[in-house]
Scaffold this motif. Structure first.
Motif, PDB file in Angstrom:
ATOM      1  N   ARG A  40      21.189  44.416 -18.839  1.00  0.00           N
ATOM      2  CA  ARG A  40      22.263  45.149 -19.520  1.00  0.00           C
ATOM      3  C   ARG A  40      22.733  44.407 -20.762  1.00  0.00           C
ATOM      4  O   ARG A  40      22.920  45.005 -21.824  1.00  0.00           O
ATOM      5  N   LYS A  41      22.906  43.097 -20.630  1.00  0.00           N
ATOM      6  CA  LYS A  41      23.336  42.282 -21.771  1.00  0.00           C
ATOM      7  C   LYS A  41      22.282  42.334 -22.877  1.00  0.00           C
ATOM      8  O   LYS A  41      22.623  42.420 -24.058  1.00  0.00           O
ATOM      9  N   PHE A  42      21.022  42.292 -22.492  1.00  0.00           N
ATOM     10  CA  PHE A  42      19.943  42.361 -23.477  1.00  0.00           C
ATOM     11  C   PHE A  42      19.967  43.688 -24.223  1.00  0.00           C
ATOM     12  O   PHE A  42      19.895  43.724 -25.455  1.00  0.00           O
ATOM     13  N   GLU A  43      20.087  44.794 -23.502  1.00  0.00           N
ATOM     14  CA  GLU A  43      20.084  46.097 -24.153  1.00  0.00           C
ATOM     15  C   GLU A  43      21.318  46.305 -25.028  1.00  0.00           C
ATOM     16  O   GLU A  43      21.247  46.998 -26.032  1.00  0.00           O
ATOM     17  N   GLN A  44      22.434  45.686 -24.672  1.00  0.00           N
ATOM     18  CA  GLN A  44      23.660  45.855 -25.448  1.00  0.00           C
ATOM     19  C   GLN A  44      23.738  44.904 -26.640  1.00  0.00           C
ATOM     20  O   GLN A  44      24.130  45.294 -27.736  1.00  0.00           O
ATOM     21  N   LYS A  45      23.364  43.636 -26.417  1.00  0.00           N
ATOM     22  CA  LYS A  45      23.570  42.608 -27.448  1.00  0.00           C
ATOM     23  C   LYS A  45      22.292  41.980 -27.964  1.00  0.00           C
ATOM     24  O   LYS A  45      22.318  41.220 -28.931  1.00  0.00           O
ATOM     25  N   GLY A  46      21.172  42.221 -27.299  1.00  0.00           N
ATOM     26  CA  GLY A  46      19.906  41.640 -27.738  1.00  0.00           C
ATOM     27  C   GLY A  46      19.715  40.204 -27.291  1.00  0.00           C
ATOM     28  O   GLY A  46      18.817  39.528 -27.774  1.00  0.00           O
ATOM     29  N   ILE A  47      20.531  39.734 -26.361  1.00  0.00           N
ATOM     30  CA  ILE A  47      20.478  38.336 -25.930  1.00  0.00           C
ATOM     31  C   ILE A  47      19.756  38.243 -24.590  1.00  0.00           C
ATOM     32  O   ILE A  47      20.154  38.888 -23.611  1.00  0.00           O
ATOM     33  N   ILE A  48      18.683  37.429 -24.547  1.00  0.00           N
ATOM     34  CA  ILE A  48      17.919  37.206 -23.324  1.00  0.00           C
ATOM     35  C   ILE A  48      17.066  35.957 -23.524  1.00  0.00           C
ATOM     36  O   ILE A  48      16.754  35.587 -24.659  1.00  0.00           O
ATOM     37  N   SER A  49      16.674  35.325 -22.437  1.00  0.00           N
ATOM     38  CA  SER A  49      15.778  34.173 -22.540  1.00  0.00           C
ATOM     39  C   SER A  49      14.372  34.663 -22.871  1.00  0.00           C
ATOM     40  O   SER A  49      14.035  35.833 -22.653  1.00  0.00           O
ATOM     41  N   LEU A  50      13.560  33.771 -23.380  1.00  0.00           N
ATOM     42  CA  LEU A  50      12.173  34.133 -23.677  1.00  0.00           C
ATOM     43  C   LEU A  50      11.453  34.556 -22.404  1.00  0.00           C
ATOM     44  O   LEU A  50      10.723  35.552 -22.394  1.00  0.00           O
ATOM     45  N   GLU A  51      11.678  33.830 -21.322  1.00  0.00           N
ATOM     46  CA  GLU A  51      11.041  34.170 -20.048  1.00  0.00           C
ATOM     47  C   GLU A  51      11.427  35.578 -19.602  1.00  0.00           C
ATOM     48  O   GLU A  51      10.576  36.371 -19.190  1.00  0.00           O
ATOM     49  N   GLY A  52      12.701  35.902 -19.687  1.00  0.00           N
ATOM     50  CA  GLY A  52      13.161  37.232 -19.306  1.00  0.00           C
ATOM     51  C   GLY A  52      12.556  38.313 -20.189  1.00  0.00           C
ATOM     52  O   GLY A  52      12.146  39.372 -19.708  1.00  0.00           O
ATOM     53  N   PHE A  53      12.482  38.048 -21.486  1.00  0.00           N
ATOM     54  CA  PHE A  53      11.893  39.006 -22.423  1.00  0.00           C
ATOM     55  C   PHE A  53      10.432  39.257 -22.091  1.00  0.00           C
ATOM     56  O   PHE A  53       9.977  40.404 -22.066  1.00  0.00           O
ATOM     57  N   LEU A  54       9.703  38.195 -21.798  1.00  0.00           N
ATOM     58  CA  LEU A  54       8.288  38.345 -21.460  1.00  0.00           C
ATOM     59  C   LEU A  54       8.101  39.108 -20.152  1.00  0.00           C
ATOM     60  O   LEU A  54       7.169  39.906 -20.012  1.00  0.00           O
ATOM     61  N   LYS A  55       8.984  38.885 -19.189  1.00  0.00           N
ATOM     62  CA  LYS A  55       8.923  39.629 -17.929  1.00  0.00           C
ATOM     63  C   LYS A  55       9.128  41.121 -18.176  1.00  0.00           C
ATOM     64  O   LYS A  55       8.448  41.956 -17.582  1.00  0.00           O
TER      65      LYS A  55
END
Length: 98
Positions: A40-55
């Motif tokens: 949810r935080k990623f979709e709202q603010k674009g913030i995520i770890s590289l590992e999470g993004f790759l997953k």
């Protein structure tokens, strides 16, 4: 383009792929192993770890394309002299000191 703008564009692209696949945020979180609040935080603010993004990319697609795009360009040779000149250049394993 700023890094913040790039992060938001990546988040929007992942969101659009998720919706195209008819996945809810919860469904994507479960399939990817990324915590729902993190998604949810990623979709709202674009913030995520590289590992999470790759997953996330493993589930919605795009991981292979990302890896391909980051490969160094291959030289185009027009003659044997270009090949020999390239062989004489030693590939550096480390960057230059400033």
């Amino acid at each position: 383009m700023s890094s913040t703008k790039a992060q938001q564009k990546l988040a929007n692209a992942v969101r659009e792929r998720r919706l195209f696949m008819e996945l809810t945020q919860e469904g994507l979180a479960i399939r990817s192993g990324v915590a729902l609040p993190t998604l949810r935080k990623f979709e709202q603010k674009g913030i995520i770890s590289l590992e999470g993004f790759l997953k996330l990319l493993c589930v919605v697609g795009g991981l292979e394309e990302l890896i391909t795009v980051l490969q160094p360009p291959k030289p185009n040779f027009s003659s044997i002299d270009d090949v020999l000149k390239e062989d004489s250049n030693i590939s550096r394993k480390r960057g230059h000191k400033k």
